[in-house]
Design a protein around this motif. Sequence first.
Motif, PDB file in Angstrom:
ATOM      1  N   ASN A  31      34.995-104.037  84.473  1.00 35.32           N
ATOM      2  CA  ASN A  31      34.817-105.019  85.326  1.00 35.32           C
ATOM      3  C   ASN A  31      33.898-106.058  84.933  1.00 35.32           C
ATOM      4  O   ASN A  31      32.951-105.831  84.517  1.00 35.32           O
ATOM      5  N   GLY A  69      33.800-116.136  86.389  1.00 35.42           N
ATOM      6  CA  GLY A  69      32.800-115.263  87.120  1.00 35.42           C
ATOM      7  C   GLY A  69      31.553-115.999  87.878  1.00 35.42           C
ATOM      8  O   GLY A  69      30.433-115.285  87.685  1.00 35.42           O
ATOM      9  N   GLN A 110      32.014-106.960  89.937  1.00 34.85           N
ATOM     10  CA  GLN A 110      33.483-106.906  90.664  1.00 34.85           C
ATOM     11  C   GLN A 110      33.917-105.746  90.491  1.00 34.85           C
ATOM     12  O   GLN A 110      33.709-104.786  89.663  1.00 34.85           O
ATOM     13  N   GLU A 123      32.998-113.984  94.491  1.00 33.77           N
ATOM     14  CA  GLU A 123      33.691-113.055  93.491  1.00 33.77           C
ATOM     15  C   GLU A 123      33.244-111.694  93.610  1.00 33.77           C
ATOM     16  O   GLU A 123      34.004-110.824  93.158  1.00 33.77           O
ATOM     17  N   TYR A 124      31.927-111.411  93.621  1.00 35.85           N
ATOM     18  CA  TYR A 124      31.481-110.007  93.360  1.00 35.85           C
ATOM     19  C   TYR A 124      31.349-109.238  94.729  1.00 35.85           C
ATOM     20  O   TYR A 124      31.165-109.586  95.814  1.00 35.85           O
ATOM     21  N   ASP A 125      31.501-107.960  94.377  1.00 31.71           N
ATOM     22  CA  ASP A 125      31.519-106.978  95.509  1.00 31.71           C
ATOM     23  C   ASP A 125      30.509-106.035  95.555  1.00 31.71           C
ATOM     24  O   ASP A 125      30.203-105.597  96.743  1.00 31.71           O
ATOM     25  N   THR A 179      37.998-109.959  85.381  1.00 29.15           N
ATOM     26  CA  THR A 179      38.378-110.932  85.574  1.00 29.15           C
ATOM     27  C   THR A 179      38.672-111.890  84.254  1.00 29.15           C
ATOM     28  O   THR A 179      37.845-111.759  83.251  1.00 29.15           O
TER      29      THR A 179
END
Length: 124
Positions: free
Chosen positions: A32, A105, A97, A110-112, A101
């Motif tokens: 990731n 980035g 993430q 985009e980041y969880d 990707t």
Amino acid sequence: QVQLVESGGGSVQSGGSLRLSCAASGETSGRNAMGWFRQVLGKEREFVASWTWSGTYYADSVKGRFTISRDSAKNSLYLQMNSLKPEDSAVYYCASQTGPTFGRGDSRLEYDYWGQGTLVTVFS
């Protein structure tokens, strides 16, 4: 779920160096995308550096001074910061993430997952 824990922050004189670490646990794949962001009180969180399948990327303000690296075997992300300046002072956050990707980035959207942050203070 992924848990991220940063360490390595502190106070350093201008021109000095620090190395930040981010330990990831939980549902990590080693593939990731991950990144570093920083935030100053009252300002938006800004991109610092990222590690993606297309390479590593840096904000212009840190390019040539900071280096992002990753040890997938240890589920860890690092940020080596050299030639630090007072304007680098901020809380630094590690982010992950859920998957790989091929982009830069460089957007926090985009980041969880996010760590709790580690404070870096650079004094002149």
